[in-house]
Design a protein around this motif. Structure first.
Motif, short mmCIF file in Angstrom:
data_model
loop_
_atom_site.label_atom_id
_atom_site.label_comp_id
_atom_site.label_asym_id
_atom_site.label_seq_id
_atom_site.Cartn_x
_atom_site.Cartn_y
_atom_site.Cartn_z
N ASP A 70 0.83 -1.21 0.00
CA ASP A 70 0.00 0.00 0.00
C ASP A 70 0.87 1.26 0.00
OD1 ASP A 70 -2.31 -1.48 -0.03
OD2 ASP A 70 -2.69 -1.29 2.12
N VAL A 71 1.88 1.26 0.86
CA VAL A 71 2.77 2.43 0.94
C VAL A 71 3.55 2.60 -0.36
CG1 VAL A 71 4.81 3.36 2.11
CG2 VAL A 71 2.95 2.36 3.45
N ALA A 72 4.03 1.49 -0.92
CA ALA A 72 4.79 1.56 -2.17
C ALA A 72 3.91 2.08 -3.31
CB ALA A 72 5.36 0.19 -2.52
N LEU A 73 2.67 1.61 -3.37
CA LEU A 73 1.76 2.07 -4.43
C LEU A 73 1.45 3.55 -4.28
CD1 LEU A 73 -0.74 -0.92 -4.70
CD2 LEU A 73 0.95 -0.21 -6.38
N ALA A 74 1.22 3.99 -3.04
CA ALA A 74 0.93 5.41 -2.82
C ALA A 74 2.12 6.28 -3.22
CB ALA A 74 0.58 5.64 -1.35
N ALA A 75 3.32 5.84 -2.84
CA ALA A 75 4.53 6.59 -3.21
C ALA A 75 4.73 6.56 -4.72
CB ALA A 75 5.76 6.01 -2.50
N GLY A 76 4.46 5.41 -5.34
CA GLY A 76 4.60 5.29 -6.79
C GLY A 76 3.65 6.23 -7.53
N GLU A 77 2.43 6.35 -7.02
CA GLU A 77 1.47 7.26 -7.65
C GLU A 77 1.94 8.71 -7.51
OE1 GLU A 77 -2.14 6.28 -5.69
OE2 GLU A 77 -2.41 4.40 -6.79
N SER A 78 2.48 9.05 -6.33
CA SER A 78 3.00 10.41 -6.14
C SER A 78 4.20 10.67 -7.04
CB SER A 78 3.40 10.61 -4.67
OG SER A 78 2.28 10.52 -3.82
N ILE A 79 5.04 9.66 -7.20
CA ILE A 79 6.20 9.80 -8.09
C ILE A 79 5.75 10.01 -9.52
CG2 ILE A 79 8.14 8.53 -9.10
CD1 ILE A 79 8.58 7.32 -6.28
N SER A 80 4.71 9.29 -9.94
CA SER A 80 4.22 9.47 -11.30
C SER A 80 3.69 10.89 -11.51
CB SER A 80 3.13 8.43 -11.62
OG SER A 80 1.94 8.72 -10.91
N ASP A 81 3.05 11.45 -10.48
CA ASP A 81 2.57 12.84 -10.58
C ASP A 81 3.75 13.81 -10.74
OD1 ASP A 81 -0.03 11.97 -10.28
OD2 ASP A 81 -0.12 12.38 -8.12
N VAL A 82 4.81 13.55 -9.97
CA VAL A 82 6.00 14.40 -10.07
C VAL A 82 6.63 14.27 -11.45
CG1 VAL A 82 8.32 14.80 -9.17
CG2 VAL A 82 6.44 14.33 -7.60
N LEU A 83 6.67 13.07 -11.97
CA LEU A 83 7.24 12.86 -13.30
C LEU A 83 6.47 13.61 -14.38
CD1 LEU A 83 8.04 9.04 -13.06
CD2 LEU A 83 9.73 10.88 -13.32
N VAL A 84 5.15 13.64 -14.23
CA VAL A 84 4.33 14.40 -15.19
C VAL A 84 4.71 15.88 -15.14
CG1 VAL A 84 1.98 15.20 -15.67
CG2 VAL A 84 2.40 12.79 -15.20
N GLN A 85 4.92 16.39 -13.93
CA GLN A 85 5.34 17.79 -13.80
C GLN A 85 6.72 18.01 -14.41
OE1 GLN A 85 4.56 19.56 -9.79
NE2 GLN A 85 3.65 17.57 -9.32
N MET A 86 7.61 17.06 -14.20
CA MET A 86 8.96 17.18 -14.76
C MET A 86 8.92 17.19 -16.28
SD MET A 86 11.07 14.60 -12.21
CE MET A 86 12.65 14.85 -13.04
N LYS A 87 8.05 16.38 -16.86
CA LYS A 87 7.95 16.36 -18.32
C LYS A 87 7.44 17.69 -18.85
CE LYS A 87 6.21 13.55 -22.16
NZ LYS A 87 5.45 12.34 -22.56
N ALA A 88 6.49 18.29 -18.12
CA ALA A 88 5.97 19.58 -18.53
C ALA A 88 7.05 20.65 -18.49
CB ALA A 88 4.80 19.98 -17.65
N VAL A 89 7.87 20.62 -17.44
CA VAL A 89 8.96 21.58 -17.31
C VAL A 89 9.99 21.37 -18.42
CG1 VAL A 89 10.90 22.31 -15.86
CG2 VAL A 89 8.66 21.89 -14.83
N ALA A 90 10.35 20.12 -18.68
CA ALA A 90 11.32 19.83 -19.73
C ALA A 90 10.79 20.25 -21.10
CB ALA A 90 11.66 18.34 -19.73
N SER A 91 9.50 20.10 -21.31
CA SER A 91 8.89 20.51 -22.59
C SER A 91 9.02 22.01 -22.78
CB SER A 91 7.42 20.09 -22.62
OG SER A 91 7.31 18.68 -22.60
#
Length: 199
Positions: free
Chosen positions: A40-61
């Protein structure tokens, strides 16, 4: 009421067998609960990481725009690095009792799923640390130095997003919520009823 073998040897033997079975169920259920918590903790952290990655892609774009000034791209590069460091903190926060399925070098987690010890559930660790093989983004202090490096980071972040949101998430979630867990719970309820009936 059967309290000793002298009262009714057959019923007493059955009762003792069921009590032994009940005693072995609790460690199994405890292990399953620990495994579920880690997942449960790993999945929650993974979802948060995916959100951060989406933001990183937007910044890189944004940083891939060749018309940007050096100062504008520097600001974006700092934002990218800050988000990247946030991923490191999220990975570190996924620790549950010394178990972290997302950390660099983490081993798979195996829990016993049957009272006789013949069945187990293994949850594969997923290294989501920066530079760990999945989140392979730039680790330097200025990750978006020009439009070309920004474009490279778009590709790297995109690949990480695809992995984090991919099949592995569904697999580890299903493993801990599958038939083995439900079967052991039903079995525990049945044995509780048997013990009550025998007392």
């Amino acid at each position: 009421q059967v309290s000793s073998a002298a009262d009714n040897p057959a019923i007493y033997a059955l009762a003792q067998q069921q009590r032994a079975e009940l005693a072995s169920i609790e460690p199994v259920q405890q292990g399953l609960r620990v495994g579920q918590s880690a997942v449960d903790v790993a999945l929650a952290a993974g979802e948060s990481i995916s959100d951060v990655l989406v933001q990183m892609k937007a910044v890189a774009s944004q940083a891939a725009d060749t018309s940007l000034t050096s100062q504008q791209r520097s600001v974006l590069s700092q934002q990218f690095a800050s988000l990247r460091d946030q991923i490191t903190r999220l990975v570190d926060s996924a620790d549950v009792g010394g178990r972290n399925l997302l950390a660099n070098g983490a081993g798979d987690l195996t829990v016993i799923a049957s009272t006789d010890g013949t069945q187990s559930i293994t949850i594969a660790a997923q290294d989501l640390s920066v530079g760990g093989g999945i989140v392979n983004v730039a680790t330097g202090g200025d990750p978006l130095t020009d439009a070309a490096t920004a474009q490279a980071q778009i590709t790297a972040v995109g690949a990480a997003i695809d992995h984090v949101l991919g099949e592995r998430k569904r697999q580890i979630s299903g493993q801990m919520n599958g038939r083995l867990v439900q079967r052991e719970r039903r079995r525990a309820v049945w044995l509780d009823r048997v013990e009550i009936a025998l007392d």
